[in-house]
Design an enzyme around this catalytic site. Structure first.
Site, short mmCIF file in Angstrom:
data_model
loop_
_atom_site.label_atom_id
_atom_site.label_comp_id
_atom_site.label_asym_id
_atom_site.label_seq_id
_atom_site.Cartn_x
_atom_site.Cartn_y
_atom_site.Cartn_z
N SER A 55 1.58 9.34 3.18
CA SER A 55 1.70 10.81 3.12
C SER A 55 2.67 11.22 2.01
O SER A 55 3.44 10.40 1.52
CB SER A 55 2.20 11.33 4.47
N ASN A 56 2.62 12.49 1.64
CA ASN A 56 3.52 12.95 0.58
C ASN A 56 4.99 12.83 0.99
O ASN A 56 5.87 12.68 0.13
CB ASN A 56 3.17 14.39 0.19
N GLU A 57 5.25 12.85 2.31
CA GLU A 57 6.62 12.64 2.77
C GLU A 57 7.05 11.20 2.48
O GLU A 57 8.18 10.96 2.04
CB GLU A 57 6.74 12.94 4.28
N GLU A 107 -4.58 0.67 -4.47
CA GLU A 107 -5.19 1.86 -3.90
C GLU A 107 -4.89 3.05 -4.80
O GLU A 107 -5.45 4.12 -4.64
CB GLU A 107 -4.62 2.09 -2.49
N GLN A 124 -11.61 -0.34 6.15
CA GLN A 124 -10.21 -0.75 6.18
C GLN A 124 -9.62 -0.56 7.58
O GLN A 124 -9.67 0.54 8.11
CB GLN A 124 -9.42 0.11 5.18
N GLY A 125 -9.07 -1.61 8.15
CA GLY A 125 -8.45 -1.52 9.49
C GLY A 125 -6.94 -1.60 9.41
O GLY A 125 -6.35 -2.65 9.67
N TYR A 126 -6.33 -0.50 9.02
CA TYR A 126 -4.87 -0.46 8.88
C TYR A 126 -4.25 0.42 9.97
O TYR A 126 -3.59 -0.05 10.87
CB TYR A 126 -4.48 0.13 7.51
N SER A 127 -4.48 1.75 9.89
CA SER A 127 -3.80 2.69 10.78
C SER A 127 -4.18 2.47 12.24
O SER A 127 -5.31 2.08 12.55
CB SER A 127 -4.18 4.13 10.42
#
Lengths: 377, 396
Positions: B381-383, B244, B126-129
């Site tokens: 993230s959880n945030e 996901e 996967q090329g996301y971040s």
């Protein structure tokens, strides 16, 4: 009441901080972590030359310190820089036991420790002992003029680099008895002593040490036969002060790194530290860091007090450091995000130092239990 | 209200258990339990075993080779796989790309890529971040410029899980810089063997190599590798994110982890008594179990809603937060249960032909603790999840 460091200790702190900021950056330390020995002799000798090891011993043994606050000052700085060299093992534990119990010949070894020429490891913990100091199964039996040691010692930090191991063994009584434990100074190349060495999660190395009919002369005994446990407890008390201070120093680095990152890392067009959800958590870490600093001061200031007071302060400091350390390590990683999960980033190592300190001389729960027992007594 | 599985669901569970008992190689399960690193061949082997049974793609429609399972059955399957220490199926092709292709891909793309995903012919990543685009994914900068029949791609992706094994990468790339961030993103399929691609390993703090940087320098990508329409990639990416989130609560993993903690706490002796009898440790363990029991039911409530066709919304974010917090707490308990034997570096404790250094269970615990800090960071993230919950429930 005065919470300032004495002039001497302030100098000690400045000197050590300058030395480590010059010599012990992330790249230098990562090279040490990747090395076979897991420590740098250059750094070690540098620390000795600066008098850092000497600061951990009193004048009676050739040093110029040795009080709780000396230990705290040194270890706070070692913690800030994430130092993996085994100061705790060679100086506080090994050197501390030699100084406390040694005869004249054995006491002379302390000077070699202070000079940086001698490495030590204390082989006390065993596979089944967890953190209980009185649980010793290794045996010591007299055979003519010699004493023969048999048993296995677990996670002996710095064993491979040590010139001598200080080995605890039972001369009498049952496993778990307070009486009957003796200490012996054993050369690391003694016949029958084998090691299986390995790297540690937070840096440095340890070994499983097997003693198979290791024969030492009676003069290798450190202190009185069967009476070593109180001295072991004293040495571990000093080690706990050192560990608490080291963890507090590491927590300072973690909070500083996190603060800087929150104000430089931008997402959604602004520094992430301007999001209140993160800013408040940063504030919580800073509040807890001050709690940690005070707990270290309490423990260091009572290292020379009578043992019940001392042990309550130490149990409280290590329990607090375990709880607060976990918060700081985990929150620092979380607020950094992925970057803090990488081996080569400074915080990853610092977080490992903080967390893995919880596995030496009792974890958070162990010290809570000790505190409960001591405060009820 | 009925808290037990139906007879049909119990029969299905027995069928899954029997299959796992028979087909999951014992040495593979032992490796998963001990957190050993699986080789590419081992992961491919388990993929093939499931494919042969027809159980590889429970979430795919039957016409493409999926299972005719309802949400409860899928949940049972995932949970049993976790209990049995089955390897996690690499999700990038199967659970992430495939749903996007089914909904937005061309007929040619579906016909070509979907069977290859099932057969394990292509390994996807996967090329996301990107270094500058984490939680703020839409700020991504990897550029794709149209040049005749090709796009020319330049830029850098990061945290690319198992990119070192990948044959293909699906990428979010910027194709228009003059519009609102979200409106200039496209979804491209890129062959990892194309000249100009370089994969650089990132070593994680527990010493493992599971993520990578992927660098693109003038990489030529045929235009037929564009999925859907140009500049509509953000829509597809958001669609992918909803997929996901299968097994997001990780109930099975937590249950297996807690069982392991209990076994450790029975074996460890403190003050002459098993650690499991120690009031401090027992209380912490019980609290984790109480939280897990409640979350397991939350999870089932959401699963059974999905079983009758109601899509989970904000609940997925709630499960992600609670599920990761509980898993990480169990990792912390395991670390503490191991005592001093949590200290050795894991590769020396669990790998090679060496005997374990301490008790076998202690080898992987500190690595698992540190490695699983990622659970609350990746996949939103959880945030970010808390932000979603606040936005949906309070409109802020």
């Amino acid at each position: 009441m005065n919470f300032d460091l004495t002039e001497e200790r302030q100098m000690l702190q400045d000197t050590l901080r300058r030395f480590l900021s010059d010599k012990y950056d992330t790249a230098a330390r990562n090279a040490i972590l990747d090395s076979e020995t897991g420590l740098s002799e250059d750094i070690w000798n540098g620390l000795a030359e600066l008098g850092i090891i000497g600061a951990l011993f009193s004048e009676d043994y050739g040093g110029f310190g040795g009080a709780g606050f000396d230990i705290a000052v040194v270890f706070e700085e070692l913690g800030r820089a994430g130092v993996v060299e085994p100061m705790l093992d060679t100086a506080i534990l090994g050197g501390g036991l030699l100084a406390a119990l040694g005869d004249d010949a054995q006491k002379e070894m302390v000077e070699e420790v202070i000079g940086g020429a001698l490495h030590l490891a204390v082989a006390h913990g065993e596979p089944a002992s967890r953190y209980d100091l009185n649980r010793v199964e290794t045996t010591a039996k007299a055979a003519g003029d010699s004493i023969v040691l048999n048993g296995r010692k677990a996670v002996v930090v710095n064993a491979e680099a040590a010139d001598h191991l200080i080995v605890s063994a039972r001369e009498s009584g049952a496993v778990g008895d307070v009486d009957g434990i003796s200490l012996f100074v054993v050369p690391s190349d003694a016949a029958g002593l084998t090691m299986r060495g390995y790297a540690l999660m937070a840096g440095g190395r340890a070994a499983e040490v097997t003693l198979d009919d290791v024969s030492v002369p009676a003069s290798a005994r450190l202190g009185e036969a069967g009476k070593a446990l109180p001295a072991i407890e004293n040495a571990v008390a000093a080690a706990n002060v050192a560990l608490a201070a080291e963890t507090m120093g590491a927590m300072q680095s973690a909070t500083e790194l996190t603060k800087d990152y929150l104000m430089t890392r931008k997402q959604f067009g602004r520094p992430i530290g301007t999001f209140q959800a993160l800013a408040h958590r940063m504030s919580d870490m800073l509040i807890e860091l001050e709690q940690a600093r005070s707990a270290v001061i309490n423990a260091a200031g009572h290292l020379e007090s009578d043992s019940r007071i001392r042990d309550m302060q130490i149990a409280s400091a290590r329990n607090l450091m375990g709880r607060v350390g976990r918060l700081v390590a985990e929150e620092s990683i979380q607020m950094h995000g992925g970057i803090a999960m990488t081996q080569e980033y400074e915080l990853a190592h610092i977080a490992k130092r903080i967390t893995m300190a919880d596995h030496r001389f009792g974890d958070t729960d162990y010290h809570l239990e000790r505190f409960i027992a001591l405060s009820a007594a | 209200m009925d808290l037990s599985y139906t007879d049909e669901e119990l029969a299905f569970r027995d069928e899954v258990r029997a299959f796992l008992d028979e087909k999951l190689p014992k040495e593979m399960a032992a490796k998963v339990a001990g957190r050993g690193e699986l080789t590419r061949e081992e992961m491919e082997k388990w993929h093939a075993i499931l494919n042969e049974k027809g159980w590889l793609a429970p979430n795919w429609p039957e016409e493409y080779g999926g299972c005719a399972w309802n949400a409860v059955q899928k949940h049972i399957f995932e949970e049993e796989c976790a209990f049995a220490n089955a390897p996690r199926i690499v999700p990038f092709g199967l659970s992430m790309l495939a749903p996007v292709l089914m909904k937005f891909g061309s007929q040619e793309q579906r016909d070509h890529y979907l069977p290859r995903i099932l057969n394990g012919d292509d390994w996807w990543c996967q090329g996301y971040s990107e270094p500058g685009a984490g939680s703020d994914l839409a700020s991504l900068k990897t550029r794709a410029v149209r040049d005749g029949d090709h796009y020319i791609v330049n830029g850098q992706k990061t945290w690319t899980t198992m990119g070192q094994h990948a044959d293909w990468i699906f990428c979010l790339v910027r194709t228009d810089t003059d519009v609102k961030q979200q409106e200039g993103i496209s979804f491209l399929l890129i062959d990892m063997n194309t000249p100009g691609i370089e994969v650089r390993p990132i070593i994680l703090l527990d010493g493992t190599h599971e993520v990578n940087e992927v660098w693109f320098t003038d990489v030529k990508v045929p235009v037929e590798n564009l999925v859907g329409e140009e500049n509509k990639g953000w829509t597809y990416a958001k669609y992918l994110l909803t997929h996901e989130r299968t097994n997001i609560a990780g109930v099975g993993n937590s249950q297996a982890g807690l069982d392991a903690v209990k076994r450790m706490a029975r074996a460890e002796i403190h003050n002459g008594r098993p650690l499991i009898e120690n009031p401090q440790f027992a209380a912490r363990m019980a609290q984790a179990e109480i939280d897990l029991m409640a979350m397991a039911t939350t999870n089932l409530r959401i699963v059974s809603k999905a079983a009758v066709g109601q899509a989970p919304g904000v609940e997925a974010s709630m499960l992600k937060v609670k599920g990761t917090v509980i898993r990480q707490e169990i990792n912390d308990l395991a670390r503490r249960a191991a005592g001093p034997y949590a200290m050795p570096f894991p590769s020396e404790a669990v790998e090679g032909d060496n005997d374990p250094i301490g008790p076998e269970y202690a080898g992987p615990v500190s690595a698992a603790y540190f490695n699983n800090r990622k659970l609350s960071i990746f996949g939103g993230s959880n945030e970010i999840q808390r932000g979603i919950i606040a936005k949906v429930t309070m409109g802020v």
